[in-house]
Every structure is written in structure tokens, then in C-alpha cells.
Design a protein around this motif. Structure first.
Motif, PDB file in Angstrom:
ATOM      1  N   ALA A 132      55.196  52.733  49.413  1.00 14.43           N
ATOM      2  CA  ALA A 132      54.728  53.274  48.131  1.00 14.43           C
ATOM      3  C   ALA A 132      55.880  53.442  47.146  1.00 14.43           C
ATOM      4  O   ALA A 132      55.743  53.154  45.948  1.00 14.43           O
ATOM      5  CB  ALA A 132      54.018  54.607  48.359  1.00 14.43           C
ATOM      6  N   ARG A 133      57.036  53.916  47.646  1.00 16.79           N
ATOM      7  CA  ARG A 133      58.173  54.178  46.769  1.00 16.79           C
ATOM      8  C   ARG A 133      58.920  52.904  46.382  1.00 16.79           C
ATOM      9  O   ARG A 133      59.223  52.670  45.210  1.00 16.79           O
ATOM     10  CB  ARG A 133      59.140  55.148  47.475  1.00 16.79           C
ATOM     11  N   ASP A 134      59.214  52.057  47.377  1.00 18.04           N
ATOM     12  CA  ASP A 134      60.079  50.906  47.139  1.00 18.04           C
ATOM     13  C   ASP A 134      59.339  49.694  46.595  1.00 18.04           C
ATOM     14  O   ASP A 134      59.937  48.854  45.917  1.00 18.04           O
ATOM     15  CB  ASP A 134      60.799  50.512  48.437  1.00 18.04           C
ATOM     16  N   ILE A 135      58.048  49.565  46.903  1.00 19.65           N
ATOM     17  CA  ILE A 135      57.277  48.399  46.468  1.00 19.65           C
ATOM     18  C   ILE A 135      56.236  48.789  45.415  1.00 19.65           C
ATOM     19  O   ILE A 135      56.185  48.227  44.320  1.00 19.65           O
ATOM     20  CB  ILE A 135      56.579  47.716  47.669  1.00 19.65           C
ATOM     21  N   GLY A 136      55.420  49.784  45.718  1.00 18.15           N
ATOM     22  CA  GLY A 136      54.347  50.176  44.808  1.00 18.15           C
ATOM     23  C   GLY A 136      54.841  50.626  43.445  1.00 18.15           C
ATOM     24  O   GLY A 136      54.126  50.488  42.439  1.00 18.15           O
ATOM     25  N   TYR A 165      45.380  45.540  49.335  1.00 17.22           N
ATOM     26  CA  TYR A 165      45.630  44.202  49.886  1.00 17.22           C
ATOM     27  C   TYR A 165      46.484  43.357  48.933  1.00 17.22           C
ATOM     28  O   TYR A 165      47.385  42.632  49.354  1.00 17.22           O
ATOM     29  CB  TYR A 165      44.299  43.490  50.161  1.00 17.22           C
ATOM     30  N   GLN A 166      46.195  43.448  47.650  1.00 16.06           N
ATOM     31  CA  GLN A 166      46.927  42.658  46.649  1.00 16.06           C
ATOM     32  C   GLN A 166      48.428  42.925  46.735  1.00 16.06           C
ATOM     33  O   GLN A 166      49.242  41.991  46.675  1.00 16.06           O
ATOM     34  CB  GLN A 166      46.404  43.002  45.252  1.00 16.06           C
ATOM     35  N   LEU A 167      48.787  44.187  46.893  1.00 14.05           N
ATOM     36  CA  LEU A 167      50.198  44.558  46.965  1.00 14.05           C
ATOM     37  C   LEU A 167      50.816  44.115  48.293  1.00 14.05           C
ATOM     38  O   LEU A 167      51.990  43.725  48.341  1.00 14.05           O
ATOM     39  CB  LEU A 167      50.342  46.070  46.785  1.00 14.05           C
ATOM     40  N   MET A 168      50.032  44.155  49.364  1.00 18.55           N
ATOM     41  CA  MET A 168      50.533  43.681  50.665  1.00 18.55           C
ATOM     42  C   MET A 168      50.812  42.180  50.616  1.00 18.55           C
ATOM     43  O   MET A 168      51.835  41.705  51.108  1.00 18.55           O
ATOM     44  CB  MET A 168      49.520  43.992  51.771  1.00 18.55           C
ATOM     45  N   GLN A 169      49.903  41.418  49.994  1.00 12.80           N
ATOM     46  CA  GLN A 169      50.134  39.980  49.878  1.00 12.80           C
ATOM     47  C   GLN A 169      51.344  39.695  48.989  1.00 12.80           C
ATOM     48  O   GLN A 169      52.115  38.771  49.249  1.00 12.80           O
ATOM     49  CB  GLN A 169      48.897  39.275  49.331  1.00 12.80           C
ATOM     50  N   ALA A 170      51.509  40.500  47.955  1.00 13.72           N
ATOM     51  CA  ALA A 170      52.679  40.340  47.086  1.00 13.72           C
ATOM     52  C   ALA A 170      53.964  40.577  47.875  1.00 13.72           C
ATOM     53  O   ALA A 170      54.955  39.849  47.719  1.00 13.72           O
ATOM     54  CB  ALA A 170      52.598  41.308  45.903  1.00 13.72           C
ATOM     55  N   TYR A 171      53.929  41.589  48.754  1.00 10.93           N
ATOM     56  CA  TYR A 171      55.114  41.872  49.561  1.00 10.93           C
ATOM     57  C   TYR A 171      55.376  40.746  50.568  1.00 10.93           C
ATOM     58  O   TYR A 171      56.539  40.434  50.866  1.00 10.93           O
ATOM     59  CB  TYR A 171      54.981  43.211  50.286  1.00 10.93           C
ATOM     60  N   ASP A 172      54.314  40.141  51.110  1.00 11.69           N
ATOM     61  CA  ASP A 172      54.483  38.958  51.965  1.00 11.69           C
ATOM     62  C   ASP A 172      55.362  37.921  51.266  1.00 11.69           C
ATOM     63  O   ASP A 172      56.310  37.382  51.846  1.00 11.69           O
ATOM     64  CB  ASP A 172      53.129  38.313  52.286  1.00 11.69           C
ATOM     65  N   PHE A 173      54.992  37.612  50.028  1.00  8.92           N
ATOM     66  CA  PHE A 173      55.714  36.592  49.259  1.00  8.92           C
ATOM     67  C   PHE A 173      57.170  37.031  49.056  1.00  8.92           C
ATOM     68  O   PHE A 173      58.104  36.240  49.237  1.00  8.92           O
ATOM     69  CB  PHE A 173      55.018  36.360  47.916  1.00  8.92           C
ATOM     70  N   LEU A 205      62.121  42.662  41.614  1.00 10.73           N
ATOM     71  CA  LEU A 205      63.035  43.118  42.658  1.00 10.73           C
ATOM     72  C   LEU A 205      64.299  42.279  42.781  1.00 10.73           C
ATOM     73  O   LEU A 205      65.328  42.770  43.253  1.00 10.73           O
ATOM     74  CB  LEU A 205      62.305  43.152  44.010  1.00 10.73           C
ATOM     75  N   THR A 206      64.222  41.001  42.394  1.00 15.33           N
ATOM     76  CA  THR A 206      65.374  40.114  42.592  1.00 15.33           C
ATOM     77  C   THR A 206      65.901  39.514  41.295  1.00 15.33           C
ATOM     78  O   THR A 206      67.018  38.999  41.276  1.00 15.33           O
ATOM     79  CB  THR A 206      65.017  38.951  43.546  1.00 15.33           C
ATOM     80  N   GLY A 207      65.098  39.540  40.257  1.00 11.84           N
ATOM     81  CA  GLY A 207      65.488  38.885  39.015  1.00 11.84           C
ATOM     82  C   GLY A 207      65.370  37.372  39.074  1.00 11.84           C
ATOM     83  O   GLY A 207      65.791  36.672  38.146  1.00 11.84           O
ATOM     84  N   LYS A 208      64.767  36.866  40.160  1.00 16.18           N
ATOM     85  CA  LYS A 208      64.642  35.419  40.345  1.00 16.18           C
ATOM     86  C   LYS A 208      63.187  34.976  40.169  1.00 16.18           C
ATOM     87  O   LYS A 208      62.269  35.787  40.145  1.00 16.18           O
ATOM     88  CB  LYS A 208      65.156  35.016  41.727  1.00 16.18           C
TER      89      LYS A 208
END
Length: 418
Positions: A132-136, A165-173, A205-208
Motif C-alpha cells: 500500500a505504501r510503496d506501490i499504491g 487486481y489492476q494494481l497487482m498486475q501493474a506490479y507484475d509488470f 518508479l524508475t523514470g523509464k
């Protein structure tokens, strides 16, 4: 012809992010698609994204398949009108093992590199507070609610579980981008919202920059959803759930307009060869050259030469008119493509119309049987029935207890008297 040109003429590009074509032309790219374990087999709808991975592989790139050990516990709301049923742990693990084997069976055929990973690998030890803190923190609720997959579900209701789910899939990528150097995500058109959320997360998160493209959702020429049998059943990739014969027959029975579309999507035949087949088919549609070649190519690809030969042999036994001989009893009992019906031996000879309309449920009424006979569409033990008053005697029974019934062109029944 580069990959995107190849996929475009086949009708396999719906949405594509800026720079994707250029990326694929300048370097070897790792690209992924996710597969959630909603069942213990993938089906034809899943075969299309698998073929995208194969096209990527054949073009010299590196396909990555992600099986959803974590996301499979949640359920993707995309394209769904109601909440998914959550799987218990035993079913989840069984499904994961089964679909992983199917994916591997397809990706290993070319002998070129591929990767299969389970997203439980990176979600297993992650704490909710950290996620929740680092990704959400980087994706707003407003951004997520603007996605079509979420908007369509808001009226009916959407649980926080599926909303996440949308955020979990985003984190997968993001995880694949940072740990596997995977810069590309692919999927069906209904995944575009989830995919672009992943691109946004990576950028923040990466600027890429990450990249993506989707393929259209499959529909028939009449606009209906593609991928189910005439009776509404899924066409599975597992030969135990959909036999090679049933799989082959699904493609053989496609309408002409559908066959023209699907032969581009589900085979690797060249553009020139497909165009030649289409011209031959249009000149002599009764020969069904498109359907036969499509069914041959995709059955061989999925089930191998042995599966294809089994499908052809069963087809010839059921539909062949030349040199037909009644199978031996053991073969008759195990013949594919035949619906089996068991009924008690009648006390006396029985009228065929009565047998088919009243003793069994093959026909809904006596009138239906009579019309089928009059139209020349009913066969008894591979012989056309022309007499509407036909009586079934004991000597008509194969091996003293079977009748093989053909109703029209496609429907076969084996009646066993017990």
C-alpha cells in the motif's frame, strides 16, 4: 516483414503504445503475458495470447509467461459482469500445475528460449502495508476508476479484492521490468487498462519507458463471442477435456467467413499461402479447403501428429462414406464424437420413430423424426433410413445390443440395450 507488420496483417493488433514497433526492431525484447489459473486447462480464448508469445519467439525475441499464483487468488474483473468465485488452495495449485504444463508444451516446440514464472514468487513475502505504501501511493484511485474494466463494474458492484487486481498486475509488470529486463507486455484488448497502469507505475518508479500492445477479442462474423462449441461448451486445450477429434471438428465446422479470419490468426502459414487458400475456397466453397487446412494446422500444433491422426481416423469412421465397415465392439464402445445412451431391452420389436422420440431423447417428437427421414438425414448403422415405418428387430442390433444413429450431418449416437 517485422513482427508488428506480421501481426497487423493477421488482424492481431488492437492497441499499441508509442515506440513499441521501434523497440522490437532495434533489440531482442522480453515480452510477457499473464495466465491466471481459473481452471485446470486453458481454452481457445487463451490460445490466442499463447500464439502471440510464439510469434514473439519466432521473431527472435524472448517470450515470458506469468502464471498467476498470486493474482489467481484475487480474480481479474476485466470483461466480467460479476465477482469471480475464489479458488481454494488445493484447486489453485492443481490449476497452476496444469496450465504451466500446457504453456510449456507450446513454447518448447521451437527449441528457442522462453521463461515461465509464477507471480507468487514476488507477492508471497510482500506485506500489505509495504504494498500500500510503496506501490499504491503512486497510482491514484481516480486513475484506476477511469479504466474501462472498472467503470463497467461500478453499477453492479466491485469488491476491493477485485479492484486491487489492476494494481497487482501493474506490479507484475514493474517486477518483471526490474528483475527480468522485460520491457513489453501483451494481452487481449480487455487488458489494455491494466497494462497501461503497469506502464505508468514503471514510469513513476524508475523514470523509464515500458511498452505494450494488445490483440482484439475474438468474435465470429455474426458478432458473437468466439471459442465455444455449438452447445455452448468451452473448447479446452487439454485433450482429456476436449479430445483431438472434438478440437478438430470445432474448426472444421466454422462458417466460411470465420474460417477466412481464423486461418490468419491460428496458423503460421504465410500471407501468400493463406491468400491462395482463400481464393481456392471462394471458387469451390463446398470443398471446405480453408476449414480443413485450418483444422489440420492447429490440431497438429496443439496435439501433435498422433492427435491429428486420431482426429482424422475418427472423422472418417463417423463421416466417411467410402469403404465403411462397422467397427469391432471394443472400438464401437470407445469411439469418440458419439453420444452414448443406455436403455432397457424392449419386450418386443419397436418402431424406429418411437425409439428415437419416446424411448430416448434424440428427437423431441415423432414428427421431428419423420421429417428427418423424409429429408434424407437419418442413418441407422451408417445406412440411410428411407422408410418412416421402419421397425427395429433384434437382428438390426450391432453385436446384439447396439444401434449407431446419425442425425443430420454432425450428430451421432450409440444406443446400447441393456
Amino acid at each position: 516483414m517485422h513482427l508488428i507488420e506480421e501481426l497487423s496483417w493477421r488482424g492481431l493488433i488492437q492497441d499499441i503504445s508509442t515506440g513499441t514497433t521501434e523497440l522490437l526492431q532495434k533489440e531482442v525484447v522480453k515480452g510477457y503475458i499473464g495466465f491466471d489459473p481459473t481452471a485446470d486447462s486453458l481454452h481457445i480464448g487463451s490460445l490466442l495470447p499463447l500464439l502471440l508469445l510464439v510469434h514473439l519467439q519466432r521473431s527472435g525475441h524472448h517470450p515470458v509467461a506469468v502464471v498467476g499464483g498470486a493474482t489467481g487468488r484475487i480474480g481479474d474483473p476485466s470483461g466480467k459482469s460479476a465477482e469471480r468465485t475464489l479458488l481454494d488452495e488445493t484447486s489453485l495449485q492443481h490449476n497452476l500445475s496444469s496450465i504451466r504444463q500446457q504453456i510449456e508444451h507450446i513454447l518448447k516446440q521451437s527449441g528457442k528460449p522462453y521463461t515461465i514464472v509464477n507471480n507468487d514468487e514476488w507477492f508471497r513475502e510482500m506485506k500489505f502495508i509495504d504494498f500500500a505504501r510503496d506501490i499504491g501511493k503512486h497510482i491514484t484511485v481516480n486513475y484506476m476508476m477511469a479504466k474501462e474494466s472498472v467503470k463497467k463494474r461500478m453499477e453492479a458492484g466491485l469488491s476491493f479484492t477485485e479492484f486491487s487486481y489492476q494494481l497487482m498486475q501493474a506490479y507484475d509488470f514493474y517486477y518483471l521490468f526490474t528483475h527480468y529486463d522485460c520491457k513489453l507486455q501483451m494481452g487481449g484488448a480487455d487488458q489494455w487498462g491494466n497494462i497501461t497502469t503497469g506502464i505508468e507505475l514503471i514510469r513513476k518508479l524508475t523514470g523509464k519507458e515500458a511498452y505494450a500492445f494488445t490483440c482484439p477479442l475474438l468474435t465470429r462474423s455474426d458478432g458473437s463471442k468466439f471459442g465455444k462449441s455449438e452447445s455452448g461448451e468451452n473448447i479446452w486445450l487439454d485433450p482429456q477435456k476436449t479430445s483431438p477429434y472434438q478440437f478438430y471438428q470445432f474448426w472444421i465446422n466454422l462458417a466460411d467467413a470465420d474460417a477466412e479470419k481464423m486461418i490468419k490468426i491460428f496458423t503460421f502459414l504465410s500471407q501468400q499461402e493463406i491468400n491462395e487458400l482463400i481464393q481456392k475456397h471462394r471458387a469451390h466453397p463446398e470443398e471446405r479447403v480453408l476449414q480443413k487446412r485450418l483444422a489440420e494446422e492447429i490440431t497438429r500444433f496443439l496435439h501433435g501428429e498422433e492427435g491429428y491422426e486420431q482426429a482424422i481416423q475418427t472423422t472418417q469412421k463417423l463421416f466417411g462414406k467410402k469403404d465403411f465397415s462397422i467397427p469391432d465392439e471394443s472400438e464401437l464402445k470407445t469411439m469418440e464424437g458419439v453420444e452414448r445412451i443406455s436403455i432397457p431391452f424392449p419386450d418386443q420389436d419397436v418402431e424406429l420413430i418411437t425409439l428415437l422420440a419416446e424411448k430416448t431423447s434424440i428427437f423431441p417428437s415423432r414428427g421431428e423424426v419423420r421429417r428427418m427421414i423424409q429429408n434424407g438425414g437419418l442413418y441407422l448403422n451408417k445406412q440411410k433410413v428411407s422408410d418412416v415405418t421402419k421397425i427395429i428387430h433384434r437382428e438390426d442390433l450391432l453385436y446384439g445390443k447396439y444401434l449407431l444413429i446419425q442425425k443430420g450431418k454432425k450428430h451421432h449416437y450409440l444406443i446400447e440395450f441393456k
